[in-house]
Motif scaffolding. Structure first.
Motif, PDB file in Angstrom:
ATOM      1  N   ALA A  22       0.835  -1.200   0.000  1.00 49.64           N
ATOM      2  CA  ALA A  22       0.000   0.000   0.000  1.00 49.64           C
ATOM      3  C   ALA A  22       0.868   1.247   0.000  1.00 49.64           C
ATOM      4  N   ARG A  23       1.928   1.228   0.791  1.00 43.21           N
ATOM      5  CA  ARG A  23       2.805   2.398   0.855  1.00 43.21           C
ATOM      6  C   ARG A  23       3.537   2.612  -0.465  1.00 43.21           C
ATOM      7  N   ARG A  24       3.936   1.511  -1.118  1.00 43.91           N
ATOM      8  CA  ARG A  24       4.615   1.648  -2.407  1.00 43.91           C
ATOM      9  C   ARG A  24       3.681   2.241  -3.455  1.00 43.91           C
ATOM     10  N   ALA A  25       2.437   1.742  -3.490  1.00 48.57           N
ATOM     11  CA  ALA A  25       1.475   2.281  -4.453  1.00 48.57           C
ATOM     12  C   ALA A  25       1.160   3.736  -4.143  1.00 48.57           C
ATOM     13  N   ALA A  26       1.025   4.055  -2.857  1.00 49.19           N
ATOM     14  CA  ALA A  26       0.675   5.413  -2.460  1.00 49.19           C
ATOM     15  C   ALA A  26       1.790   6.404  -2.747  1.00 49.19           C
ATOM     16  N   SER A  27       3.015   5.921  -2.919  1.00 51.44           N
ATOM     17  CA  SER A  27       4.127   6.831  -3.192  1.00 51.44           C
ATOM     18  C   SER A  27       3.887   7.623  -4.473  1.00 51.44           C
ATOM     19  N   GLY A  28       3.112   7.037  -5.397  1.00 50.43           N
ATOM     20  CA  GLY A  28       2.773   7.789  -6.602  1.00 50.43           C
ATOM     21  C   GLY A  28       1.935   9.004  -6.271  1.00 50.43           C
ATOM     22  N   GLY A  29       0.947   8.824  -5.376  1.00 56.92           N
ATOM     23  CA  GLY A  29       0.122   9.942  -4.961  1.00 56.92           C
ATOM     24  C   GLY A  29       0.910  10.995  -4.212  1.00 56.92           C
ATOM     25  N   MET A  30       1.923  10.573  -3.474  1.00 55.82           N
ATOM     26  CA  MET A  30       2.759  11.531  -2.746  1.00 55.82           C
ATOM     27  C   MET A  30       3.619  12.365  -3.692  1.00 55.82           C
ATOM     28  N   ALA A  31       4.056  11.746  -4.781  1.00 60.82           N
ATOM     29  CA  ALA A  31       4.951  12.439  -5.716  1.00 60.82           C
ATOM     30  C   ALA A  31       4.213  13.279  -6.745  1.00 60.82           C
ATOM     31  N   ALA A  32       2.960  12.932  -7.039  1.00 57.97           N
ATOM     32  CA  ALA A  32       2.243  13.547  -8.158  1.00 57.97           C
ATOM     33  C   ALA A  32       2.177  15.067  -8.072  1.00 57.97           C
TER      34      ALA A  32
END
Length: 222
Positions: A22-32
């Motif tokens: 979940a954290r790996r997938a969410a990293s995209g949202g953090m970087a966007a």
């Protein structure tokens, strides 16, 4: 009596401990958000005729170098979708676990709409463009997509405030309910100030990155 004491340790919500996936997938949202704004600022300062007080970042998709902003839209949409997937995994079975990620997904798709239907030229950009032009069909779709996307983001913040509060992050929850007010105020003021619109939209992107990081990094039973 022993069973009564040990039961709470045996029953753990599926959303209680964010998984590494979940954290790996969410990293995209953090970087966007940060990446989108950084690319927009860099282009705005580099492109001839672009003025942040008169032109929207969306207009950077126009002209010879417009492909850079188009790629920026597409990449941001993909990163936001990854972030929505990460939020869904982290919040599964808990407050906001369905509608929060879904609304972030709608926001993500709005960036692809922006890439497919560019904004209209105007306010002197691209260089040589007239101050005012009639709205085209693709320009209308661009504006509608952006409106729907940011309304979805504002709704997502209201929904995501619930899991923040459930994790004991009361200040974050209050702020997450207030940010949509600022975002919508920026949209309302856009007719008088493009810079207000840019600031409101930018705040929404950056706060989404912060909320995503917070929700995917803290257990629900904190």
């Amino acid at each position: 009596m022993a069973h009564t004491l040990t039961a709470p340790h045996d029953v753990v919500s599926g959303a209680s401990a964010p998984r590494p996936a979940a954290r790996r997938a969410a990293s995209g949202g953090m970087a966007a958000g940060p990446l989108f704004l950084a690319a927009g600022l860099a282009q705005g300062f580099a492109r001839d005729g672009f003025d942040f007080t008169r032109n929207a970042i969306s207009q950077l998709a126009l002209g010879e170098a417009g492909w850079i902003q188009t790629v920026n839209f597409v990449l941001t949409g993909a990163l936001l979708l990854a972030g929505a997937a990460g939020l869904r995994r982290a919040l599964r079975g808990g407050a906001g676990g369905t509608w929060g990620p879904a609304l972030v997904g709608v926001f993500a798709v709005s960036f692809w709409v922006a890439a497919a239907f560019p904004a209209d030229a105007g306010a002197g950009f691209p260089a040589g463009a007239p101050e005012a032009t009639a709205m085209s069909g693709h320009g209308a779709v661009h504006m509608l997509g952006g409106m729907v996307g940011y309304l979805a983001l504002c709704a997502a913040f209201v929904v995501l405030a619930r899991p923040l509060a459930a994790r004991g992050l009361r200040g974050w929850a209050v702020a997450t309910r207030l940010v949509p007010v600022v975002v919508l105020a920026g949209f309302t003021a856009s007719a008088a100030s493009v810079l207000a619109f840019t600031a409101g939209a930018g705040l929404g992107l950056l706060w989404l990155a912060a909320v995503t990081a917070r929700l995917t990094g803290i257990p629900a039973n904190r």
